[in-house]
Scaffold this active site. Structure first.
Site, mmCIF file in Angstrom:
data_model
loop_
_atom_site.group_PDB
_atom_site.id
_atom_site.type_symbol
_atom_site.label_atom_id
_atom_site.label_comp_id
_atom_site.label_asym_id
_atom_site.label_seq_id
_atom_site.Cartn_x
_atom_site.Cartn_y
_atom_site.Cartn_z
ATOM 1 N N HIS A 45 0.863 -1.187 0.000
ATOM 2 C CA HIS A 45 0.000 0.000 0.000
ATOM 3 C C HIS A 45 0.898 1.236 0.000
ATOM 4 O O HIS A 45 1.830 1.325 0.797
ATOM 5 C CB HIS A 45 -0.887 -0.030 1.254
ATOM 6 C CG HIS A 45 -1.682 1.196 1.454
ATOM 7 N ND1 HIS A 45 -2.778 1.497 0.684
ATOM 8 C CD2 HIS A 45 -1.568 2.204 2.346
ATOM 9 C CE1 HIS A 45 -3.300 2.639 1.103
ATOM 10 N NE2 HIS A 45 -2.570 3.088 2.106
ATOM 11 N N HIS A 122 1.527 10.688 -1.000
ATOM 12 C CA HIS A 122 0.620 10.153 0.022
ATOM 13 C C HIS A 122 0.604 11.184 1.136
ATOM 14 O O HIS A 122 1.415 11.124 2.052
ATOM 15 C CB HIS A 122 1.062 8.781 0.544
ATOM 16 C CG HIS A 122 0.074 8.192 1.496
ATOM 17 N ND1 HIS A 122 0.441 7.712 2.722
ATOM 18 C CD2 HIS A 122 -1.263 8.011 1.404
ATOM 19 C CE1 HIS A 122 -0.628 7.250 3.351
ATOM 20 N NE2 HIS A 122 -1.673 7.431 2.563
#
Length: 174
Positions: A45, A122
Site C-alpha cells: 500500500h 501520500h
C-alpha cells in the site's frame, strides 16, 4: 510490508533478502496456467512512502486546515503528517526482493516542481522520481525474467494532459 516509524524516524530493516524474490517462477507447475486474478498477489500500500522525510512538501490536495497548520506549527504538524503518511520501510527493490508483486504507485506533479519531474504522493510528495522508479523496477525485472509485477498507477495529482502523455511515454520507453 508496512514499517513503523520510531521516534528517530529510522526504520528497522527486514532481512529477507533472496528469500522470496523468485517465488512466482518457483510456483507449482499446476499453478502456471491459473490466471493472475485467481492468485493472491502480495502487494504494498502506498509503495513509495519509504522515501518521505520531514522536508517533503505537503500535497496541495490536502485540506486548507492542514496547509495552515503546516505553515503555523510545522514542528508539530510535519512529524504527525509524516508518521501518518509513511506506510513502507523497504525501498522498491527491497519490496520486490521480499516478494511484493503489486505496487501501488500514486503519481503526482508538484506545482513548484520541475516541468517533467513526476513524484509519488501520500499526503506529502516523495523525493523519488517516477521515471527513476520505473527504471529501477525494469532493471529488477531484467534480473528476474520469470516474475510478474503489477503496477497500479493512480491519483495523477496535478497532471495535465501533456504530463499524462509524458508518463505513458515513459512507461512505454522503459
Amino acid at each position: 510490508m508496512g514499517g513503523q516509524v520510531s521516534a528517530s524516524n529510522s526504520f528497522s530493516r527486514l532481512h529477507c533478502r533472496n528469500a522470496n524474490e523468485d517465488w512466482m517462477s518457483a510456483l507449482c507447475p499446476r499453478l502456471w496456467d491459473v490466471p493472475l486474478h485467481h492468485l493472491s498477489i502480495p502487494g504494498s500500500h502506498d509503495t513509495m512512502t519509504y522515501c518521505l522525510n520531514k522536508k517533503s512538501p505537503i500535497s496541495h490536495e490536502e485540506s486548507r486546515l492542514l496547509q495552515l497548520l503546516n505553515k503555523a506549527l510545522p514542528c508539530i504538524t510535519r512529524p504527525v503528517v509524516l508518521k501518518w503518511s509513511v506506510t513502507q520501510a523497504l525501498d522498491v527493490t527491497e519490496q520486490l526482493d521480499a516478494g511484493v508483486r503489486y505496487l501501488d504507485l500514486r503519481i503526482a506533479h508538484m506545482l513548484e516542481g520541475s516541468e517533467k519531474n513526476l513524484h509519488f504522493v501520500h499526503m506529502v510528495y516523495t523525493t523519488a522520481l517516477v521515471e527513476d522508479t520505473l527504471t529501477e523496477i525494469s532493471e529488477w525485472l531484467e534480473r528476474h525474467p520469470r516474475e510478474v509485477v503489477i503496477l497500479a498507477c493512480r491519483n495523477f495529482e496535478g497532471l495535465s494532459e501533456d504530463l499524462h502523455e509524458y508518463l505513458v511515454a515513459c512507461i512505454k520507453n522503459i
